[in-house]
Scaffold this active site. Structure first.
Site, short mmCIF file in Angstrom:
data_model
loop_
_atom_site.label_atom_id
_atom_site.label_comp_id
_atom_site.label_asym_id
_atom_site.label_seq_id
_atom_site.Cartn_x
_atom_site.Cartn_y
_atom_site.Cartn_z
N CYS A 1 -33.53 21.12 -38.82
CA CYS A 1 -32.48 20.67 -37.90
C CYS A 1 -31.11 20.47 -38.56
O CYS A 1 -30.09 20.88 -37.97
CB CYS A 1 -32.92 19.44 -37.14
SG CYS A 1 -33.92 18.26 -38.05
N ARG B 1 -42.97 19.45 -47.73
CA ARG B 1 -43.01 17.99 -47.60
C ARG B 1 -43.96 17.44 -48.65
O ARG B 1 -45.08 17.94 -48.81
CB ARG B 1 -43.44 17.57 -46.19
CG ARG B 1 -42.42 17.98 -45.13
CD ARG B 1 -42.82 17.58 -43.72
NE ARG B 1 -41.86 18.10 -42.76
CZ ARG B 1 -41.99 18.02 -41.44
NH1 ARG B 1 -43.07 17.42 -40.93
NH2 ARG B 1 -41.07 18.53 -40.63
N GLN C 1 -43.05 26.74 -39.41
CA GLN C 1 -43.18 26.31 -38.02
C GLN C 1 -42.51 27.31 -37.08
O GLN C 1 -41.63 28.07 -37.49
CB GLN C 1 -42.49 24.95 -37.82
CG GLN C 1 -43.14 23.78 -38.54
CD GLN C 1 -42.40 22.49 -38.28
OE1 GLN C 1 -41.17 22.46 -38.23
NE2 GLN C 1 -43.15 21.40 -38.11
N ASP D 1 -40.21 26.61 -35.21
CA ASP D 1 -39.24 25.54 -35.02
C ASP D 1 -38.01 26.07 -34.31
O ASP D 1 -37.50 27.14 -34.65
CB ASP D 1 -38.87 24.99 -36.40
CG ASP D 1 -38.08 23.70 -36.33
OD1 ASP D 1 -38.19 23.01 -35.31
OD2 ASP D 1 -37.37 23.40 -37.29
N HIS E 1 -34.21 24.64 -32.14
CA HIS E 1 -33.34 23.57 -31.68
C HIS E 1 -32.40 24.11 -30.62
O HIS E 1 -31.77 25.15 -30.81
CB HIS E 1 -32.54 22.98 -32.85
CG HIS E 1 -33.43 22.34 -33.88
ND1 HIS E 1 -33.92 23.03 -34.97
CD2 HIS E 1 -33.96 21.09 -33.94
CE1 HIS E 1 -34.70 22.23 -35.67
NE2 HIS E 1 -34.74 21.05 -35.08
N LYS F 1 -39.25 11.44 -26.44
CA LYS F 1 -39.91 12.72 -26.64
C LYS F 1 -41.10 12.87 -25.69
O LYS F 1 -41.56 11.88 -25.09
CB LYS F 1 -40.40 12.86 -28.07
CG LYS F 1 -41.41 11.80 -28.50
CD LYS F 1 -41.89 12.00 -29.93
CE LYS F 1 -42.89 10.93 -30.34
NZ LYS F 1 -43.48 11.17 -31.67
N HIS G 1 -35.17 19.14 -29.99
CA HIS G 1 -36.10 19.65 -31.01
C HIS G 1 -37.35 20.10 -30.28
O HIS G 1 -37.89 19.35 -29.46
CB HIS G 1 -36.50 18.56 -32.00
CG HIS G 1 -35.36 17.90 -32.71
ND1 HIS G 1 -35.10 18.11 -34.05
CD2 HIS G 1 -34.43 17.01 -32.29
CE1 HIS G 1 -34.06 17.38 -34.42
NE2 HIS G 1 -33.63 16.70 -33.37
#
Length: 413
Positions: A65, A94, A112, A114, A116, A202, A288
């Protein structure tokens, strides 16, 4: 495994193309100044891999992000560009504790699906609804059911209560439109009080596999804080506004003035909602979202879900060619080349074992189709097809077989 991984990624890449996402690629390593701006240095540093470079601290990115915020901020933006959907398959790291690691479901290096979405506040409900419809389409292909929960403002949060209340109403509206149900109704959605992220509410999505076990993969979250931290703005559709009438450099200055007004919203009176809304209109909201979540985790889940019997479109062992004897090895090679050219995963059993044994081993190896070739097939340009369940469909033209496989692949069967 890599065949399945790549197929999943290509599937999602194709879906992004259909649904108006822009795929981006961002660096793996960033100066810690970026993470200080985003807030991760203060709140997430112990979970990051950090190291010095020329006297400065750098870190492997644990999420995408902040870098997507840099892309958004790289030039002036107009409301006409919104919603802007950035998708990123970049590698993330991570520093998880060793005791929390578990197979494919919890790893230190992962990727991911992922994305945005940068949008206007008025677009949030429609974008969340579109995401939920996207998710339903994807999970139906895999045969997954799922449940939905709206996670609301936690005890420790950033931002104004009025902003949170509005965001929670937007998400609730999207859930009602998606399910056709009110909160708590059967086959609808539920409330998960005080479990939102500190930066926004969320929707938590838990899928059920073939054994009815719950797994958390997908998520959709609203974020009001990163746009403030990175001073993200866009020129709104506002008739007669200074920003819209100005030249590009002046527009940026006008947007910056509006941005300062946004940061002062906390001091504004609750009796002036129109003024607050006008100021907030130049600050995008970030959504997200992920559907697979971690590809590695999703791969582990679907492996158990299918128990090794992969559907043809996702299978790493789609076809094996079994020549009756070495005499037909050349024709087997020709068949393999044509199937490979059509972009199917195909192998040939070149061994000199008995035919029945080769067929049985191919079935145990979970090849979706076994194509036997012998004298008749070589003479007629055909293959004799059976499935891993030993359903014999018999002799058919090679081109016809390839067309049937293409249909299965295109229909995700």
């Amino acid at each position: 495994g890599n065949r399945i991984f790549n197929t999943l990624m290509q599937f999602m890449r194709d879906q992004y193309w259909i649904r108006g996402y822009t795929e981006v690629q961002t660096p793996n390593v960033f100066d810690f100044a970026l993470w200080e701006t985003s807030g991760h240095a203060a709140n997430y540093r112990e979970n990051m891999f950090a190291f010095p470079v020329e006297g400065r601290d750098f870190g492997l990115k644990p999420m995408n992000c902040p870098s997507h915020c840099l892309i958004f901020a790289s030039r002036n933006r107009s409301y006409r560009e919104l919603p802007l959907r950035f998708a990123d398959f970049g590698v993330l790291h991570r520093n998880e504790l060793s005791g929390t690691l578990s197979g494919l479901t919890r790893v230190r290096r992962f990727q991911q699906d992922d994305a945005h979405i940068f949008c206007e506040p008025s677009q949030v409900a429609d974008e969340v609804l579109a995401y939920l419809q996207f998710l339903k389409h994807v999970y139906a292909i895999f045969g997954f059911d799922f449940e939905l929960e709206l996670s609301t403002r936690p005890e420790k949060y950033l931002g104004e209560i009025a902003q949170w209340d509005l965001a929670e109403r937007e998400l609730a509206d999207a859930l009602e439109r998606f399910t056709g149900k009110k909160c708590g109704e059967d086959n609808g959605w539920n409330l998960n009080p005080e479990d939102g992220a500190f930066y926004g509410p969320k929707i938590d999505i838990k899928l059920f596999d073939a054994l009815r076990r719950r797994h958390q993969c997908a998520t959709v979250q609203l974020d009001f804080q990163l746009p403030i931290r990175f001073n993200l703005t866009y020129v709104p559709k506002k008739s007669g506004s200074a920003a819209e009438a100005a030249s590009p450099p002046e527009a940026a200055a006008a947007a910056a003035v509006d941005a300062m007004a946004i940061e002062g919203e906390a001091d504004a009176s609750a009796e002036a909602p129109a003024a607050a809304t006008a100021a907030a209109a130049t600050r995008p909201v970030i959504i997200h979202r992920a559907i697979f979540g971690s590809f590695e985790r999703f791969l582990g889940i679907v492996t158990e879900h299918y128990a090794g019997k992969w559907p043809f479109w996702l299978s790493p062992r789609q076809v094996i060619i079994v020549p009756v004897s070495e005499k037909f090895a050349e024709y087997a090679g020709t068949v393999r080349e044509k199937l490979h050219a059509a972009k199917f995963f195909v192998d040939v059993d070149w061994s000199d074992r008995k035919l029945n044994k080769k067929i049985r081993e191919a079935q145990l190896a979970q090849y979706n189709f076994i194509a036997v070739v012998g004298e008749s097939e070589a003479a007629n340009g055909t293959v004799n097809v059976r499935t891993r369940e030993n359903e014999v469909t018999g002799e058919k033209a090679l081109d016809e077989f390839i067309a049937e496989l293409g249909t299965l692949k295109n229909e995700f069967k």
